[in-house]
Design an enzyme around this catalytic site. Structure first.
Site, PDB file in Angstrom:
ATOM      1  N   CYS A 136       0.843  -1.202   0.000  1.00  0.00           N
ATOM      2  CA  CYS A 136       0.000   0.000   0.000  1.00  0.00           C
ATOM      3  C   CYS A 136       0.881   1.256   0.000  1.00  0.00           C
ATOM      4  CB  CYS A 136      -0.944  -0.070   1.200  1.00  0.00           C
ATOM      5  SG  CYS A 136      -2.131   1.266   1.266  1.00  0.00           S
ATOM      6  N   ASP A 189      -9.420  -3.967  -5.866  1.00  0.00           N
ATOM      7  CA  ASP A 189      -8.867  -3.038  -4.879  1.00  0.00           C
ATOM      8  C   ASP A 189      -9.607  -1.705  -4.954  1.00  0.00           C
ATOM      9  OD1 ASP A 189      -7.228  -1.484  -3.268  1.00  0.00           O
ATOM     10  OD2 ASP A 189      -5.397  -2.484  -3.930  1.00  0.00           O
ATOM     11  N   HIS A 222      -8.042  -5.127  -1.581  1.00  0.00           N
ATOM     12  CA  HIS A 222      -6.780  -4.551  -1.107  1.00  0.00           C
ATOM     13  C   HIS A 222      -6.206  -5.347   0.078  1.00  0.00           C
ATOM     14  CE1 HIS A 222      -3.938  -1.264  -0.776  1.00  0.00           C
ATOM     15  NE2 HIS A 222      -4.124  -1.242   0.517  1.00  0.00           N
TER      16      HIS A 222
END
Lengths: 365, 79
Positions: free
Chosen positions: A158, A311, A340
């Site tokens: 991320c 995501d 995600h």
């Protein structure tokens, strides 16, 4: 003036303590919810689910982060350094003994090093990208390299992936390869978060002037807006599936992790929103860190870009945009049908995706 | 003592019916639509900004008051 600053600093430190209390409270609430749901099914409550599941030790305790070491199962192995998002705790990669990316990596013979970010406190407003990209991350990579006699392979997840990408472009000799998970690079295409942070209605500069650091509760409310029906759906799912103890443990572990956050350092947050979400400087090759340009063409290490197709925090186009920008010749993309968080915390990812990532790393580490 | 009915299985069968699933999806979609409505986003952005400007005004006032107090205190010490 000076006294005012001292009160402000004290406020920021107290806010971090408050965030820890909120995280512990959320874990207790989730265990209570799970116990009620299990009672409905006539079953006993589950055992307490804590934080990281795999044994590890702290090898460095610095101002902004602790460097953790998860030793390889069969003697010293090849080093891997994990850079997680600054706002979430790293242990989504080590949620439960049977659901742990890190445990899988140590079983495969990797020595895993993890940066566990600390709450920024009063120092937060003065931190910027250079503090991490030229400071904490290279220092951690150097520690791993000194212990193993070889540079580590870096995994960025991320926002940690965005930091790791900048680090790899600025310190190409500090790593043997880069594996990115759900990493936004072209922020304008990252989906709803880009709309929420649109300059016309969101002034990060003013927000940080007032708050100092970005409180986790405020960030979480933004994430919850992305999928407002989620809380209700999760509750119904818990009540329905509470007969299955494993599912309940997974639910409690994941939801407790979601509520266990640290504040986003204010100085970095201003730049992150303005330079990345609002101006997209990284992919325009005009972003500066510590006064010098971040040129992604300098990223020459082998690169694996793992993209989650569902995501909603980093939409796939935001991640795919990296490939034409880098100088690496050894580039691979893995696209996987998950969300995600599912990249690191779902049974399917652990069974199908991570063995492939492990193979790629074994050849490059 | 055994309950005269099994609440868990009643709940499980009720929440797996097609109408419940469809309702759940529709409710989630409409909540998302409300949250992403551009007018609502504009309005909440404006409210947040107003609140922050108010907070900044309070901070500036407190800072000014403190500076004045400090100046008088220093003057008193030197005298």
């Amino acid at each position: 003036m000076q006294v005012h600053k001292e009160w402000r600093d004290l406020g920021l430190e107290l806010a971090d303590v408050f965030d820890r209390l909120v995280a512990h409270g959320a874990r207790a609430r989730l265990h209570a919810q799970a116990a009620w749901a299990r009672l409905l099914h006539g079953k006993e409550p589950i055992e307490f689910v804590g934080g990281p599941a795999t044994p590890h030790h702290v090898i460095e305790d610095q101002a902004f982060a602790r460097l953790l070491h998860y030793p390889a199962e069969r003697g010293p192995g090849k080093p891997i350094l994990i850079v997680a998002s600054l706002i979430n705790r790293y242990y989504v990669l080590d949620l439960l003994p049977e659901l742990s990316v890190i445990a899988q990596l140590t079983r495969r013979g990797f020595d895993v090093y993890v940066l566990d970010w600390k709450a920024p406190g009063a120092a937060g407003p003065s931190l910027d990208f250079a503090s991490y990209v030229d400071g904490v991350i290279p220092a951690a990579a150097a520690t791993a390299a000194n212990r193993h006699g070889r540079a580590p392979l870096v995994i960025g997840y991320c926002m940690g992936g965005t930091l790791a990408t900048m680090f790899a472009a600025r310190h190409p000799d500090h790593l043997r390869g880069l594996c990115l998970l759900g990493t936004p690079i072209e922020f304008g295409t990252s989906g709803e978060l880009a709309k929420l942070t649109d300059r016309r209605r969101f002034d990060a500069e003013l927000l940080m002037e007032i708050l100092g650091n970005m409180p986790p509760a405020m960030m979480q409310s933004g994430f919850k807006l992305l999928n407002p029906g989620d809380a209700w759906n999760k509750l119904v799912g818990l009540l329905r599936d509470a007969g299955d103890a494993d599912r309940v443990r997974h639910f409690v572990a994941l939801e407790s992790w979601l509520d266990d956050n640290i504040a986003f350092p204010g100085g970095l947050y201003r730049k992150y929103i303005a330079e990345l979400y609002q101006d997209d400087l990284l992919c325009k090759r005009t972003m500066k860190v510590g006064g010098t340009l971040v040129d992604l063409r300098q990223l020459t290490a082998p690169l694996l870009n793992v993209i989650a197709l569902r995501d909603h925090i980093c939409a796939p186009p935001a991640s795919r945009a990296l490939l034409p920008l880098v100088g690496s010749t050894d580039v691979e993309v893995m696209e996987f049908d998950t969300g995600h968080i599912g990249l690191t915390s779902s049974r399917r990812s652990l069974a199908e995706l991570w063995p492939r990532i492990g193979d790629w790393m074994e050849q490059r580490a | 003592m055994k309950a005269p009915f099994d609440l868990a299985s009643i709940f499980a069968s009720a929440t797996t019916t097609p109408w419940f699933t469809a309702w759940q999806r529709a409710a989630a979609d409409s909540m998302a639509a409300v949250a992403r409505d551009p007018r609502l986003m504009r309005m909440s952005g404006g409210l947040l900004r107003a609140q922050l400007l108010g907070a900044r005004a309070c901070q500036t006032a407190m800072q000014a008051a403190w500076t004045t107090f400090d100046a008088f205190a220093e003057k008193g010490e030197t005298e």
